[in-house]
Design a protein around this motif. Structure first.
Motif, PDB file in Angstrom:
ATOM      1  N   PHE A  91       0.858  -1.184   0.000  1.00 43.55           N
ATOM      2  CA  PHE A  91       0.000   0.000   0.000  1.00 43.55           C
ATOM      3  C   PHE A  91       0.893   1.233   0.000  1.00 43.55           C
ATOM      4  N   GLN A  92       1.104   1.758  -1.158  1.00 44.17           N
ATOM      5  CA  GLN A  92       1.956   2.940  -1.326  1.00 44.17           C
ATOM      6  C   GLN A  92       3.317   2.734  -0.660  1.00 44.17           C
ATOM      7  N   GLY A  93       3.886   1.535  -0.830  1.00 40.46           N
ATOM      8  CA  GLY A  93       5.241   1.299  -0.356  1.00 40.46           C
ATOM      9  C   GLY A  93       5.374   0.599   0.976  1.00 40.46           C
ATOM     10  N   PRO A 150       1.445   0.761  -7.091  1.00 41.48           N
ATOM     11  CA  PRO A 150       1.276   1.463  -5.806  1.00 41.48           C
ATOM     12  C   PRO A 150       0.420   0.696  -4.791  1.00 41.48           C
ATOM     13  N   ILE A 151      -0.688   0.098  -5.276  1.00 41.17           N
ATOM     14  CA  ILE A 151      -1.535  -0.651  -4.338  1.00 41.17           C
ATOM     15  C   ILE A 151      -1.852  -2.004  -4.978  1.00 41.17           C
ATOM     16  N   THR A 152      -1.350  -3.033  -4.377  1.00 35.11           N
ATOM     17  CA  THR A 152      -1.566  -4.371  -4.933  1.00 35.11           C
ATOM     18  C   THR A 152      -1.153  -5.399  -3.894  1.00 35.11           C
ATOM     19  N   LEU A 153      -1.517  -6.623  -4.146  1.00 40.07           N
ATOM     20  CA  LEU A 153      -1.079  -7.717  -3.288  1.00 40.07           C
ATOM     21  C   LEU A 153       0.443  -7.800  -3.269  1.00 40.07           C
ATOM     22  N   GLY A 189      -6.372  -0.448 -13.445  1.00 36.49           N
ATOM     23  CA  GLY A 189      -5.322   0.557 -13.598  1.00 36.49           C
ATOM     24  C   GLY A 189      -4.824   0.660 -15.033  1.00 36.49           C
ATOM     25  N   GLU A 190      -3.671   1.297 -15.160  1.00 37.24           N
ATOM     26  CA  GLU A 190      -3.112   1.568 -16.501  1.00 37.24           C
ATOM     27  C   GLU A 190      -1.807   0.815 -16.706  1.00 37.24           C
ATOM     28  N   PHE A 191      -1.681  -0.338 -16.096  1.00 36.06           N
ATOM     29  CA  PHE A 191      -0.410  -1.036 -16.070  1.00 36.06           C
ATOM     30  C   PHE A 191      -0.174  -1.851 -17.348  1.00 36.06           C
ATOM     31  N   HIS A 192       1.067  -1.895 -17.794  1.00 33.91           N
ATOM     32  CA  HIS A 192       1.502  -2.761 -18.902  1.00 33.91           C
ATOM     33  C   HIS A 192       0.842  -2.444 -20.245  1.00 33.91           C
ATOM     34  N   MET A 193       0.203  -1.315 -20.381  1.00 30.64           N
ATOM     35  CA  MET A 193      -0.622  -1.070 -21.572  1.00 30.64           C
ATOM     36  C   MET A 193       0.211  -1.076 -22.862  1.00 30.64           C
ATOM     37  N   SER A 194       1.361  -0.388 -22.846  1.00 29.89           N
ATOM     38  CA  SER A 194       2.174  -0.339 -24.070  1.00 29.89           C
ATOM     39  C   SER A 194       2.664  -1.725 -24.448  1.00 29.89           C
ATOM     40  N   PRO A 237      -8.644   4.560  -7.713  1.00 27.79           N
ATOM     41  CA  PRO A 237      -8.766   3.247  -8.368  1.00 27.79           C
ATOM     42  C   PRO A 237      -7.658   2.952  -9.371  1.00 27.79           C
ATOM     43  N   ASP A 238      -7.161   3.981 -10.067  1.00 21.79           N
ATOM     44  CA  ASP A 238      -6.126   3.718 -11.070  1.00 21.79           C
ATOM     45  C   ASP A 238      -4.795   3.289 -10.450  1.00 21.79           C
ATOM     46  N   GLN A 239      -4.649   3.524  -9.157  1.00 25.52           N
ATOM     47  CA  GLN A 239      -3.401   3.092  -8.522  1.00 25.52           C
ATOM     48  C   GLN A 239      -3.475   1.656  -8.012  1.00 25.52           C
ATOM     49  N   TRP A 240      -4.657   1.098  -8.066  1.00 23.62           N
ATOM     50  CA  TRP A 240      -4.825  -0.301  -7.647  1.00 23.62           C
ATOM     51  C   TRP A 240      -4.517  -1.219  -8.830  1.00 23.62           C
TER      52      TRP A 240
END
Lengths: 75, 355
Positions: free
Chosen positions: B73-75, B196-199, B284-289, B339-342
Motif C-alpha cells: 500500500f503505497q510502499g 502502488p496498491i496491490t497484493l 489501472g493503466e499497467f503494462h498497456m504499451s 482506483p487507477d493506482q490499484w
C-alpha cells in the motif's frame, strides 16, 4: 400507525409516501436491499420505540408483515 | 449488531451441512463442493478459519469467504482482507443478512477489498462506505480468428480436437517453472514501487496461490536477466470450455524491460498449445504499451467487443468483472482512494475458475 409506517418506508426507500401501500415489498421497492432493510429497521425502531428480534426481522419482507408485527407489539 | 447470534466461523464439523448448502444455493458443480479447495482457501491460508456462516438454528443459510492478505500500500506492507465469496440463501435475501455477514467479518481498522460482486451488491457496498464501481480492463489476443469469429455469434459448443498443452517451454530469457523460489522476494522488493496498491507478491503467497492450488494447474513463466535475476513473471491458466481453448492471464508482474518478452513468450506457449485466444483482466493503466506491442487489443474495440468472457453456457451480457474496496481510516482513504493506482488481476479473487 399505518401513516407513520408509510412515511418511514417512503423516507427510507426514497419514494413518495402515496406509493407505499399494502402490496409494497422487497420485490417491488428498488432501494430495498440488504442495506436498505437494515436502515428501515433502525428507522422503525426509532419511530415506534420498539426492538425487533431476529425471528421477526426474517419475516419483515413486506408492508403487510411489518404492519402485522407492529400490531403484535401493541402499536 | 443485528443477527449476531446467527453468525459464526466455519469449523471442520460443518462440512456435511456446508456442502448441502452449497449444492442448494450454487449447484453441484460449484467449486465450494470440493473440500480440498475449501480447506486450501479458507483453512490453510494463515488464518484458523476465514469462512463465515449464517447458521439459523443448525441450518446453514449463507457464507462469506475471506482471505488474509498482505498489500503493498503505497510502499508499505498492510495486513488486509480479501472478500472472495458472498452468498445468502435466496429465500432470505433483502433482510440484512448479507450486510450482517460483511460487517461481522470485517476486522477493526483493516482494509478490505474484493472482486466479482453482483450489480445488486454494488449499491450495498457503496452504502456501506466502499468504493464499489471499479471495472477491470480486458485485453485480448486472438490466435485462431476462425474459432473466435464463431464464438461471437454461435451459442453451440465447438467440436474440434486439440493438441495437448506444450510442456517444458524454455525460450531465451523466459522459463516455465513449477514454483516461485526465494529469489522472487528480492524481485518483488525491486519492482513493487511500480504497483502502488496491490497484493504483495512474496514467494510464500505466490506458491500458496498458484503452485499449491489443489485444483487448477497454472502455467508459470519467469523471465530472468543474464545475471539470473528475476525480472518478471506471468501466470496463465488454460481453460477448455464449450469446445474452445482460452489462455487466461491470471497474474502478471514485470519490470518494464521484461513486460513484452513475457507476454510474447506466453503467446508462443498458447500458440503451441492450440489456444483460440488469450485474455487478461486487470485494473489501472499497467503494462498497456507492452500489451499492445505483444499483439493484445482492448475488448472495447469493434472486433473484440463480442467475444464473451464466460463460457458453458456462453454469457453475452457480462463483458468484464469489477472490484471494490473499503478504506477504514482517513489516512488510508487519502492515500488509497485512487482506483487507477490499484493493480488487481483475476488472481486476487476466487473467481478464477474454469466455468
Amino acid at each position: 400507525m399505518n401513516e407513520r409506517l408509510r412515511n418511514v418506508m417512503a423516507t427510507t426507500f426514497q419514494v413518495p409516501a402515496e406509493s407505499i401501500n399494502e402490496n409494497s415489498s422487497a420485490e417491488n421497492l428498488e432501494r430495498w436491499d440488504s442495506f436498505g432493510f437494515l436502515q428501515l429497521i433502525t428507522s422503525l425502531e426509532d419511530e415506534f420505540g420498539v426492538n425487533f428480534d431476529e425471528t421477526e426481522l426474517l419475516r419483515m419482507t413486506s408492508y403487510k408483515t411489518i404492519q402485522s408485527i407492529l400490531e403484535d407489539k401493541g402499536i | 449488531m443485528k443477527y449476531a447470534k446467527y453468525l459464526r466461523r466455519y469449523e471442520d464439523r460443518d462440512w456435511p451441512a456446508f456442502k448441502q448448502m452449497v449444492q442448494r444455493m450454487y449447484g453441484p458443480k460449484y467449486i465450494f463442493n470440493n473440500k480440498r479447495f475449501v480447506d486450501w482457501q479458507h483453512r490453510h491460508n494463515g488464518s484458523p478459519s476465514s469462512l463465515f456462516l449464517i447458521d439459523l438454528g443448525g441450518k446453514l443459510k449463507g457464507v462469506l469467504g475471506t482471505i488474509p492478505v498482505s498489500l503493498n500500500f503505497q510502499g508499505r506492507d498492510l495486513f488486509s482482507w480479501c472478500y472472495a465469496n458472498l452468498r445468502v440463501d435466496p429465500e432470505l435475501r433483502k433482510v440484512g443478512l448479507g450486510v450482517a455477514l460483511i460487517e461481522h467479518a470485517k476486522a477493526p481498522d483493516k482494509l478490505v477489498y474484493g472482486m466479482g460482486h453482483s450489480d445488486e451488491m454494488t449499491s450495498v457496498y457503496r452504502n456501506l462506505g466502499w468504493r464499489s464501481n471499479v471495472l477491470l480492463k480486458r485485453y485480448l489476443h486472438v490466435l485462431n480468428p476462425e474459432h473466435v469469429e464463431r464464438i461471437k455469434t454461435d451459442d453451440t459448443p465447438l467440436e474440434t480436437s486439440r493438441r495437448p498443452l506444450a510442456v517444458a517451454f524454455p525460450e531465451g530469457s523466459c522459463h516455465q517453472v513449477r514454483f516461485f523460489d526465494e529469489s522472487t522476494d528480492a524481485f518483488w522488493q525491486n519492482v513493487r514501487s511500480k504497483y502502488p496498491i496491490t497484493l504483495n507478491r512474496y514467494s510464500s503467497y505466490l506458491n500458496w496461490r498458484y503452485a499449491d492450488h489443489p485444483l487448477i494447474p497454472y502455467q508459470i513463466f519467469v523471465s530472468k536477466n543474464s545475471s539470473g535475476d528475476i525480472e518478471g513473471y506471468l501466470v496463465l491458466r488454460v481453460e477448455d470450455s464449450f469446445g474452445y481453448r482460452v489462455g487466461r492471464v491470471i497474474d502478471f508482474i514485470a519490470m518494464d524491460s521484461a513486460e513484452t518478452s513475457l507476454l510474447r513468450h506466453a503467446t508462443c506457449f498458447c500458440e503451441a498449445s492450440d489456444v483460440d485466444f488469450i485474455d487478461f483482466f486487470f485494473s489501472g493503466e499497467f503494462h498497456m504499451s507492452a500489451l499492445c506491442e505483444a499483439g493484445f487489443v482492448s475488448n472495447d474495440s469493434p472486433d473484440h467487443k463480442d467475444i464473451p468472457m464466460l463460457f458453458n453456457p456462453i454469457d453475452r451480457n457480462r463483458k468484464t468483472t469489477n472490484f471494490a474496496y473499503f478504506l477504514p481510516t482517513d489516512e488510508l482513504r487519502s492515500a488509497g482512494d485512487h482506483p487507477d493506482q490499484w493493480y488487481v488481476t483475476k488472481g486476487d479473487g476466487d473467481i478464477d475458475r474454469a466455468y
